[in-house]
Design a protein around this motif. Sequence first.
Motif, PDB file in Angstrom:
ATOM      1  N   ALA A 105      48.108  39.529  36.172  1.00 63.07           N
ATOM      2  CA  ALA A 105      47.126  40.448  35.597  1.00 63.07           C
ATOM      3  C   ALA A 105      45.908  40.562  36.508  1.00 63.07           C
ATOM      4  O   ALA A 105      45.384  41.664  36.754  1.00 63.07           O
ATOM      5  CB  ALA A 105      46.723  39.983  34.206  1.00 63.07           C
ATOM      6  N   ASP A 106      45.457  39.440  37.012  1.00 64.94           N
ATOM      7  CA  ASP A 106      44.296  39.457  37.908  1.00 64.94           C
ATOM      8  C   ASP A 106      44.633  40.136  39.234  1.00 64.94           C
ATOM      9  O   ASP A 106      43.808  40.864  39.800  1.00 64.94           O
ATOM     10  CB  ASP A 106      43.799  38.038  38.142  1.00 64.94           C
ATOM     11  CG  ASP A 106      43.193  37.426  36.885  1.00 64.94           C
ATOM     12  OD1 ASP A 106      42.847  38.188  35.959  1.00 64.94           O
ATOM     13  OD2 ASP A 106      43.095  36.179  36.816  1.00 64.94           O
ATOM     14  N   GLU A 107      45.844  39.915  39.730  1.00 62.78           N
ATOM     15  CA  GLU A 107      46.252  40.582  40.969  1.00 62.78           C
ATOM     16  C   GLU A 107      46.337  42.089  40.764  1.00 62.78           C
ATOM     17  O   GLU A 107      45.900  42.871  41.630  1.00 62.78           O
ATOM     18  CB  GLU A 107      47.600  40.039  41.441  1.00 62.78           C
ATOM     19  CG  GLU A 107      48.066  40.677  42.743  1.00 62.78           C
ATOM     20  CD  GLU A 107      49.407  40.149  43.241  1.00 62.78           C
ATOM     21  OE1 GLU A 107      49.981  40.790  44.146  1.00 62.78           O
ATOM     22  OE2 GLU A 107      49.865  39.109  42.729  1.00 62.78           O
ATOM     23  N   LEU A 108      46.886  42.514  39.622  1.00 62.80           N
ATOM     24  CA  LEU A 108      47.003  43.947  39.370  1.00 62.80           C
ATOM     25  C   LEU A 108      45.621  44.594  39.239  1.00 62.80           C
ATOM     26  O   LEU A 108      45.418  45.731  39.684  1.00 62.80           O
ATOM     27  CB  LEU A 108      47.832  44.199  38.113  1.00 62.80           C
ATOM     28  CG  LEU A 108      48.343  45.633  37.942  1.00 62.80           C
ATOM     29  CD1 LEU A 108      49.308  46.006  39.065  1.00 62.80           C
ATOM     30  CD2 LEU A 108      49.019  45.809  36.586  1.00 62.80           C
ATOM     31  N   ALA A 109      44.672  43.888  38.644  1.00 63.37           N
ATOM     32  CA  ALA A 109      43.309  44.405  38.563  1.00 63.37           C
ATOM     33  C   ALA A 109      42.725  44.611  39.951  1.00 63.37           C
ATOM     34  O   ALA A 109      42.032  45.613  40.215  1.00 63.37           O
ATOM     35  CB  ALA A 109      42.433  43.459  37.746  1.00 63.37           C
ATOM     36  N   ALA A 110      43.002  43.692  40.871  1.00 65.18           N
ATOM     37  CA  ALA A 110      42.522  43.829  42.246  1.00 65.18           C
ATOM     38  C   ALA A 110      43.188  45.019  42.932  1.00 65.18           C
ATOM     39  O   ALA A 110      42.527  45.788  43.650  1.00 65.18           O
ATOM     40  CB  ALA A 110      42.782  42.541  43.021  1.00 65.18           C
ATOM     41  N   VAL A 111      44.497  45.195  42.716  1.00 69.00           N
ATOM     42  CA  VAL A 111      45.213  46.332  43.299  1.00 69.00           C
ATOM     43  C   VAL A 111      44.646  47.638  42.745  1.00 69.00           C
ATOM     44  O   VAL A 111      44.467  48.614  43.500  1.00 69.00           O
ATOM     45  CB  VAL A 111      46.723  46.219  43.009  1.00 69.00           C
ATOM     46  CG1 VAL A 111      47.448  47.497  43.409  1.00 69.00           C
ATOM     47  CG2 VAL A 111      47.316  45.026  43.741  1.00 69.00           C
ATOM     48  N   GLU A 112      44.363  47.671  41.464  1.00 65.68           N
ATOM     49  CA  GLU A 112      43.790  48.874  40.862  1.00 65.68           C
ATOM     50  C   GLU A 112      42.465  49.231  41.538  1.00 65.68           C
ATOM     51  O   GLU A 112      42.222  50.398  41.898  1.00 65.68           O
ATOM     52  CB  GLU A 112      43.588  48.666  39.358  1.00 65.68           C
ATOM     53  CG  GLU A 112      43.013  49.889  38.654  1.00 65.68           C
ATOM     54  CD  GLU A 112      42.572  49.593  37.236  1.00 65.68           C
ATOM     55  OE1 GLU A 112      42.768  50.435  36.349  1.00 65.68           O
ATOM     56  OE2 GLU A 112      41.987  48.499  37.014  1.00 65.68           O
ATOM     57  N   ARG A 113      41.605  48.254  41.711  1.00 65.25           N
ATOM     58  CA  ARG A 113      40.311  48.521  42.352  1.00 65.25           C
ATOM     59  C   ARG A 113      40.495  49.043  43.779  1.00 65.25           C
ATOM     60  O   ARG A 113      39.836  50.000  44.190  1.00 65.25           O
ATOM     61  CB  ARG A 113      39.474  47.240  42.368  1.00 65.25           C
ATOM     62  CG  ARG A 113      38.951  46.811  41.020  1.00 65.25           C
ATOM     63  CD  ARG A 113      37.905  45.714  41.152  1.00 65.25           C
ATOM     64  NE  ARG A 113      38.447  44.492  41.731  1.00 65.25           N
ATOM     65  CZ  ARG A 113      38.982  43.502  41.012  1.00 65.25           C
ATOM     66  NH1 ARG A 113      39.070  43.604  39.698  1.00 65.25           N
ATOM     67  NH2 ARG A 113      39.444  42.411  41.610  1.00 65.25           N
ATOM     68  N   GLU A 114      41.394  48.423  44.516  1.00 65.30           N
ATOM     69  CA  GLU A 114      41.599  48.811  45.908  1.00 65.30           C
ATOM     70  C   GLU A 114      42.253  50.178  46.036  1.00 65.30           C
ATOM     71  O   GLU A 114      41.996  50.910  47.002  1.00 65.30           O
ATOM     72  CB  GLU A 114      42.462  47.757  46.603  1.00 65.30           C
ATOM     73  CG  GLU A 114      41.777  46.392  46.729  1.00 65.30           C
ATOM     74  CD  GLU A 114      42.759  45.277  47.057  1.00 65.30           C
ATOM     75  OE1 GLU A 114      43.951  45.594  47.279  1.00 65.30           O
ATOM     76  OE2 GLU A 114      42.335  44.109  47.071  1.00 65.30           O
TER      77      GLU A 114
END
Length: 360
Positions: A105-114
């Motif tokens: 979930a935290d990785e996907l949030a980072a991908v979303e931001r990027e």
Amino acid sequence: MSEPLRVAVVGAGVGVNHIEAYNSLPDLFAVDVLCDIDAAKAGTIAAEHGISQTTSRFDDLLAGDLDIIDICTPPSLHFDQAKQALLAGKHVVVEKPFTRSLAEADELAAVERESGRRCCPIFQYRFGNGISQLLHLRDRGLAGQAYVATVETHWRRTAAYYDNPWRGRWATELGGSLVAHAIHSHDILTYVLGPAKTVFARAATRVNPIETEDCAAIALEMEDGSLVTLSVTLGAEEDMSRLRFCFAGLTAESNRSPYNPGTTPWTFTAADPARQTEVDAAVAEVPVLPERNAGQFLRLHTALTDGGPLPVSIADARASLELATAAYYSARTDAVVTLPLDRDHPLYEGWLPETAKEEA
């Protein structure tokens, strides 16, 4: 008026519900592609719903002229497909559970931001007119501090339900009744009351011979000090969901609809007659809007076109996974678990049992 947002739906199971919701908002969305590994099934459903293109290859969508990729595949595929779609420049709608762990979930949030794109996990139960009425009463000050709440998810699932090969297995469904069924009503609970502070859980497999749990009893202390009990079974003789909140000055209770407890009618009771009159008047002020998936997609369109907040964010959906993670850990260790869970928690990388992690 701008052109409708172009959508590809991936998965022709629950994806049909998504297609019907998009089609109910034809000025806002156009479902251009249906993707499913069963080409014949996809062709039949596409013809029934006026979808011009089908494919059996998810990769075909990544280079397509699309605004949104809506992921309705088995749970173990959600994270990888959502990540690929974001990196391909598409907005993402993704069914629950949207990842296999808090770490993902935290990785996907980072991908979303990027990526500059947006990811909207599905929690369609939030978008019911009864829930809107309750939130309006709280905003109007007609519901005081919360005392207690109860949430019942009592559904019936027989052996035939598990004929689908990915159901009832840790590696593919990622869990049982806590992440595949009751998660929706538990999300409503935290949507109304805010986050939990402590979790104590019991979980068992008592109804069907499956790997995952199909019964659970959970006690919560919420951050606001209220106390909550969650009751879950897939062995009821009828399908029923119910939420009941006791606030100072107001008791609110949902209907018993198993898959739409957020809809009307809700019962709002105040012991004082004058307060009851105020409550009834406030309830009448709430506009009737599309519900469930259509309600979420209506608000999603506004967010994507006007730049406002998503109707359900990754952070919102992560909270539901954090609650489930804490419940699994408590059930396995007999511990009272305090939230939030940090990166050092034993289940941060995933709540699956060790044997299921090896299989996955």
